[in-house]
Design a protein around this motif. Structure first.
Motif, PDB file in Angstrom:
ATOM      1  N   ASP A 138       0.824  -1.210   0.000  1.00  0.00           N
ATOM      2  CA  ASP A 138       0.000   0.000   0.000  1.00  0.00           C
ATOM      3  C   ASP A 138       0.857   1.259   0.000  1.00  0.00           C
ATOM      4  N   ALA A 139       2.052   1.178   0.605  1.00  0.00           N
ATOM      5  CA  ALA A 139       2.984   2.316   0.632  1.00  0.00           C
ATOM      6  C   ALA A 139       4.392   1.773   0.833  1.00  0.00           C
ATOM      7  N   VAL A 140       5.379   2.434   0.208  1.00  0.00           N
ATOM      8  CA  VAL A 140       6.769   2.002   0.349  1.00  0.00           C
ATOM      9  C   VAL A 140       7.682   3.216   0.234  1.00  0.00           C
ATOM     10  N   GLU A 141       8.753   3.217   1.022  1.00  0.00           N
ATOM     11  CA  GLU A 141       9.770   4.259   0.903  1.00  0.00           C
ATOM     12  C   GLU A 141      11.136   3.672   1.241  1.00  0.00           C
ATOM     13  N   VAL A 142      12.169   4.200   0.582  1.00  0.00           N
ATOM     14  CA  VAL A 142      13.539   3.804   0.875  1.00  0.00           C
ATOM     15  C   VAL A 142      14.004   4.618   2.072  1.00  0.00           C
ATOM     16  N   VAL A 143      14.398   3.918   3.137  1.00  0.00           N
ATOM     17  CA  VAL A 143      14.798   4.626   4.354  1.00  0.00           C
ATOM     18  C   VAL A 143      16.307   4.626   4.546  1.00  0.00           C
ATOM     19  N   LYS A 144      17.020   3.771   3.808  1.00  0.00           N
ATOM     20  CA  LYS A 144      18.468   3.720   3.919  1.00  0.00           C
ATOM     21  C   LYS A 144      19.018   3.097   2.653  1.00  0.00           C
ATOM     22  N   VAL A 145      20.190   3.582   2.214  1.00  0.00           N
ATOM     23  CA  VAL A 145      20.730   3.102   0.959  1.00  0.00           C
ATOM     24  C   VAL A 145      21.903   2.159   1.161  1.00  0.00           C
ATOM     25  N   LYS A 146      22.373   2.015   2.374  1.00  0.00           N
ATOM     26  CA  LYS A 146      23.473   1.077   2.601  1.00  0.00           C
ATOM     27  C   LYS A 146      23.247   0.360   3.923  1.00  0.00           C
ATOM     28  N   ASP A 147      23.504  -0.928   3.919  1.00  0.00           N
ATOM     29  CA  ASP A 147      23.214  -1.759   5.078  1.00  0.00           C
ATOM     30  C   ASP A 147      24.375  -1.745   6.059  1.00  0.00           C
ATOM     31  N   SER A 148      24.071  -1.700   7.335  1.00  0.00           N
ATOM     32  CA  SER A 148      25.096  -1.737   8.371  1.00  0.00           C
ATOM     33  C   SER A 148      25.130  -3.071   9.095  1.00  0.00           C
ATOM     34  N   LEU A 149      24.356  -4.056   8.598  1.00  0.00           N
ATOM     35  CA  LEU A 149      24.276  -5.347   9.280  1.00  0.00           C
ATOM     36  C   LEU A 149      25.248  -6.371   8.715  1.00  0.00           C
ATOM     37  N   GLY A 150      25.941  -6.011   7.646  1.00  0.00           N
ATOM     38  CA  GLY A 150      26.914  -6.926   7.079  1.00  0.00           C
ATOM     39  C   GLY A 150      26.326  -8.041   6.240  1.00  0.00           C
ATOM     40  N   ILE A 151      25.105  -7.865   5.721  1.00  0.00           N
ATOM     41  CA  ILE A 151      24.530  -8.912   4.870  1.00  0.00           C
ATOM     42  C   ILE A 151      24.600  -8.514   3.398  1.00  0.00           C
ATOM     43  N   GLY A 152      25.358  -7.481   3.104  1.00  0.00           N
ATOM     44  CA  GLY A 152      25.546  -7.116   1.702  1.00  0.00           C
ATOM     45  C   GLY A 152      24.984  -5.747   1.384  1.00  0.00           C
ATOM     46  N   PHE A 153      25.481  -5.141   0.294  1.00  0.00           N
ATOM     47  CA  PHE A 153      24.988  -3.832  -0.122  1.00  0.00           C
ATOM     48  C   PHE A 153      23.537  -3.933  -0.553  1.00  0.00           C
ATOM     49  N   ASN A 154      22.725  -2.990  -0.152  1.00  0.00           N
ATOM     50  CA  ASN A 154      21.307  -3.047  -0.484  1.00  0.00           C
ATOM     51  C   ASN A 154      20.622  -1.749  -0.106  1.00  0.00           C
ATOM     52  N   LYS A 155      19.371  -1.677  -0.465  1.00  0.00           N
ATOM     53  CA  LYS A 155      18.489  -0.641   0.042  1.00  0.00           C
ATOM     54  C   LYS A 155      17.661  -1.223   1.180  1.00  0.00           C
ATOM     55  N   ILE A 156      17.219  -0.357   2.083  1.00  0.00           N
ATOM     56  CA  ILE A 156      16.340  -0.769   3.177  1.00  0.00           C
ATOM     57  C   ILE A 156      15.021  -0.027   3.014  1.00  0.00           C
ATOM     58  N   PHE A 157      13.915  -0.776   3.047  1.00  0.00           N
ATOM     59  CA  PHE A 157      12.601  -0.232   2.736  1.00  0.00           C
ATOM     60  C   PHE A 157      11.682  -0.283   3.959  1.00  0.00           C
ATOM     61  N   ARG A 158      10.840   0.737   4.080  1.00  0.00           N
ATOM     62  CA  ARG A 158       9.688   0.662   4.989  1.00  0.00           C
ATOM     63  C   ARG A 158       8.471   0.372   4.132  1.00  0.00           C
ATOM     64  N   VAL A 159       7.786  -0.732   4.435  1.00  0.00           N
ATOM     65  CA  VAL A 159       6.687  -1.207   3.608  1.00  0.00           C
ATOM     66  C   VAL A 159       5.422  -1.295   4.447  1.00  0.00           C
ATOM     67  N   VAL A 160       4.333  -0.765   3.912  1.00  0.00           N
ATOM     68  CA  VAL A 160       3.017  -0.889   4.533  1.00  0.00           C
ATOM     69  C   VAL A 160       2.150  -1.749   3.610  1.00  0.00           C
ATOM     70  N   LEU A 161       1.567  -2.813   4.163  1.00  0.00           N
ATOM     71  CA  LEU A 161       0.738  -3.727   3.379  1.00  0.00           C
ATOM     72  C   LEU A 161      -0.702  -3.248   3.319  1.00  0.00           C
ATOM     73  N   ASP A 162      -1.470  -3.818   2.399  1.00  0.00           N
ATOM     74  CA  ASP A 162      -2.868  -3.415   2.250  1.00  0.00           C
ATOM     75  C   ASP A 162      -3.776  -4.056   3.295  1.00  0.00           C
ATOM     76  N   LYS A 163      -3.247  -5.073   4.015  1.00  0.00           N
ATOM     77  CA  LYS A 163      -4.057  -5.733   5.045  1.00  0.00           C
ATOM     78  C   LYS A 163      -3.120  -6.347   6.079  1.00  0.00           C
ATOM     79  N   ASN A 164      -3.690  -6.702   7.224  1.00  0.00           N
ATOM     80  CA  ASN A 164      -2.908  -7.297   8.299  1.00  0.00           C
ATOM     81  C   ASN A 164      -2.606  -8.771   8.021  1.00  0.00           C
ATOM     82  N   ILE A 165      -1.401  -9.195   8.410  1.00  0.00           N
ATOM     83  CA  ILE A 165      -1.107 -10.617   8.493  1.00  0.00           C
ATOM     84  C   ILE A 165      -1.779 -11.154   9.750  1.00  0.00           C
ATOM     85  N   SER A 166      -2.268 -12.376   9.688  1.00  0.00           N
ATOM     86  CA  SER A 166      -2.968 -12.931  10.853  1.00  0.00           C
ATOM     87  C   SER A 166      -2.047 -12.953  12.068  1.00  0.00           C
ATOM     88  N   GLN A 167      -2.637 -12.861  13.256  1.00  0.00           N
ATOM     89  CA  GLN A 167      -1.865 -12.814  14.482  1.00  0.00           C
ATOM     90  C   GLN A 167      -1.008 -14.068  14.657  1.00  0.00           C
TER      91      GLN A 167
END
Length: 674
Positions: free
Chosen positions: A461-490
């Motif tokens: 439903d919505a997405v934005e890039v919040v970081k362009v380089k990873d600090s966790l050591g799992i490789g170069f990447n973008k980091i996204f904040r993602v909002v879904l159109d519905k909830n995943i079940s509990q």
């Protein structure tokens, strides 16, 4: 904005000839689809990438013509590279001449929206691309549009240190009429002259009869390999018979090398240890290996120190070196591009993957794209053929030949994203090991890597890039904040595992919009091939192809590695002819960490119809992981006693004789007959 370099101007006398007749052929040079919007590479990065080979070109006299393509008027220009070019009394190198012509064409097409540019190489000629210590790539097409490179049966002679061609953030690019090969052989060839066993394992003694010189002598060469000084040490050797077919002594035609010992450098005699970690098939067939069988294996000559040096030089110019150099492995690297066409291409004798296509956002077409042996060599490629990753549009491969590739001829896969944090049941922070694309309205699939369970599909439903380089050591990447159109079940939400707490067994999230929708592999030939003909995890049409003397046919897989998915769906396989396949002709595979446990999720919507399959040792079709499917009117033959293709292709029970198959798939059936 047109970039300028602070280099001394070197004037190139490019002959620019335009004719109305030539312009009339432009329509066939481009992949013909609707235009798409391309996100350009950053201008500073582009300058750093191109600076090593571009020579500034002033505008020359241009004769223009008008042409109508699809009810749109265009202008065109032709640039001919027929003769060597001089600047300041010095002959320009081939790569300077080529890159400067591309730069000139790019300036003209940027300044004139309706202009189409073609660069003609000298017919039946050879261009030396040289060695570049400042860039992974030699010929670079970046942030460009409406340019054709026309080879006229031209050979591009490549250095083993560099990638011949990069196409990045570009559209409507056509490359045709080229042969790509290295300036020297890249793997060794010889024959088995003996074998022995000792406490350390099983060995083959090999006499190298032609191929590259073995670097170093005796113990020094072995010390280099033992100390991991070379880039590629864990590699396979392939065995062949006198007719160029895979040896019958090893089911898959290849084995993993454990060690290489140089015994007699002047006589080029080496001992090769068969890796003890290989499958039992290697050991069980060891006794069948005969003296005189042909062998090929990779002799690494590129030192690790050289690669580290070039990477440091590139990194000095840009903090984002990965975006500049892309994947360093392939002969041809395509990224973030659309409407790209390759036609009448031949690739010989390479140790690199032939093509990697990353995140295409418009169609990519390979037509008469041939990977084939070169003048008596056993292998055409030590690596794979066309690898496509995270495609947001289709990839079409047609009328092509894939011969004697040691790895998979075709592989379409989709990179996983990982959960960094669970903000709520519909909001997540995601990341990836590759530079993938996530957009609003894309559909995500959450996959459990332990049990093979699909948690369901959710629209972004919505997405934005919040970081362009990873600090966790799992490789170069973008980091996204993602909002879904519905909830995943509990209940499912509690089972989702983030990558920080579960780095080895996380929950994978696949973007189904990055799965090469509507791709086609049609009317190709695959022969003399270890490993797979093709691996798909996306809706792909595989039709009218011929494969023979191949280790394994089609693998419908959610993973080559665990993180490549999603679960395969929508594959259509019809009108193909497979002969002399060592393993299964078609099988489904779902990767989980608990591989012994049956997965909850299945491969869905598979069509397998009107094919002829001959598998020697395993079941022709392995359907254990298939869910919904339609399979029928196939000819299935198992066993090693079939003497000739005619017993499969022309028998009375062959599906080619049936009216149903003829009516539905006649065009494909006709092309796939031997």
């Amino acid at each position: 904005m047109i970039y300028r370099f602070q280099w001394k101007f070197l004037f190139l006398f490019l002959v620019i000839i335009v004719s109305y007749q030539n312009c009339g052929r432009l329509e066939s040079n481009f992949a013909k689809t609707n235009d798409v919007e391309i996100e350009k590479m950053d201008e500073e990065e582009t300058q750093g990438l191109l600076k090593s080979s571009v020579v500034e070109v002033p505008k020359h006299k241009v004769t223009q013509c008008d042409i109508n393509i699809g009810n749109v008027n265009h202008r065109c220009l032709d640039i001919f590279l027929d003769e060597p070019l001089m600047a300041d009394d010095k002959k320009l190198s081939d790569i300077q001449m080529i890159q400067s012509a591309i730069h000139f064409a790019k300036e003209e097409t940027e300044a004139n929206e309706d202009l189409l540019a073609r660069i003609y190489f000298k017919k039946n000629s050879e261009y030396w691309l040289g060695r570049n210590s400042k860039s992974w790539s030699q010929i670079k097409i970046v942030n460009a549009k409406k340019i054709s490179l026309i080879g006229n049966n031209t050979t591009l002679l490549c250095s083993k240190y560099n990638r011949p061609l990069l196409v990045h953030s570009s559209r409507q690019i056509s490359v045709s009429g080229f042969r790509l090969r290295f300036n020297q052989p890249t793997f060794a060839m010889g024959k088995v002259i003996g074998k022995y066993e000792n406490k350390s394992g099983r060995w083959l003694r090999v006499k190298i009869n032609f191929g590259p010189k073995i670097p170093g002598t005796g113990d020094s060469f072995w010390r280099d390999i033992k100390n991991n000084k070379f880039l590629r040490t864990a590699h396979y050797a392939t065995l062949w018979d006198d007719e160029g077919r895979m040896s019958s002594s090893i089911d898959l035609g290849m084995f993993l090398i454990g060690e290489i010992r140089v015994l007699k450098p002047r006589q080029q005699v080496v001992d090769i240890k068969m890796d003890a970690n290989n499958s039992g098939k290697i050991a069980s067939n060891y006794e069948k290996i005969k003296n005189g069988e042909k062998i090929s294996f990779f002799v690494p000559e590129v030192t690790r120190e050289w690669e580290e040096t070039i990477e440091q030089q590139i990194s000095d110019r840009s903090q984002d070196s990965s975006a500049v150099i892309g994947d360093r492995g392939p002969m041809i690297y395509i990224k973030n591009s659309a409407n790209i066409g390759f036609k009448d291409i031949v690739v010989n004798d390479t140790f690199k993957t032939v093509v990697i296509n990353q995140s295409n956002i418009g169609p990519i077409i390979f037509d008469n794209f041939n990977v084939e042996r070169w003048r008596g060599r056993y292998l055409a490629s030590v690596a794979g053929g066309i690898i496509s990753r995270d495609g947001r549009s289709s990839v079409t491969i047609k009328n092509s030949l894939f011969e004697a590739l040691q790895d998979d001829a075709i592989n379409f896969n989709t990179e996983a994203t990982y959960i960094l944090s669970k903000i709520s049941r519909k909001e997540f922070i995601l990341t990836s090991k590759r530079d993938i694309i996530l957009k609003k309205d894309d559909v995500l699939s959450f996959f459990d890597s332990l049990k093979g369970r699909d948690f369901g599909k959710f629209r972004i439903d919505a997405v934005e890039v919040v970081k362009v380089k990873d600090s966790l050591g799992i490789g170069f990447n973008k980091i996204f904040r993602v909002v879904l159109d519905k909830n995943i079940s509990q209940s499912d939400f509690k089972l989702l595992r983030d990558v920080k707490a579960n780095p080895q067994k996380p929950t994978y999230v696949f973007n189904l919009n990055n799965s090469h929708a509507e791709s086609q592999v049609v009317n190709n030939v695959f022969r003399h091939k270890p490993r797979h003909v093709a691996i798909f995890n996306s809706p792909t049409l595989f039709a009218g192809n011929i494969a023979y003397d191949v280790a394994t046919g089609l693998r419908l897989a959610n993973a080559t590695r665990f993180r490549e998915g999603p679960i395969t769906f929508g594959v259509k396989i019809f009108g193909n002819r497979f002969y002399d396949i060592r393993e299964s002709s078609v099988y489904g595979y779902i990767a989980t960490y608990n591989s012994a446990k049956k997965t909850e999720t299945k491969i869905e919507d598979t069509l397998i119809e009107c094919n002829s399959f001959h598998s020697i040792s395993k079941d022709v079709l392995d359907l254990s992981n298939l869910g919904r499917h339609r399979i029928g009117r196939n000819q299935l033959v198992k066993g090693a006693n079939v003497k000739a293709p005619s017993q499969i292709y022309k028998s009375s029970s062959s599906p080619v004789q049936g009216n149903f198959c003829q009516n539905r798939y006649g065009a494909y059936l006709a092309k796939s007959m031997p």
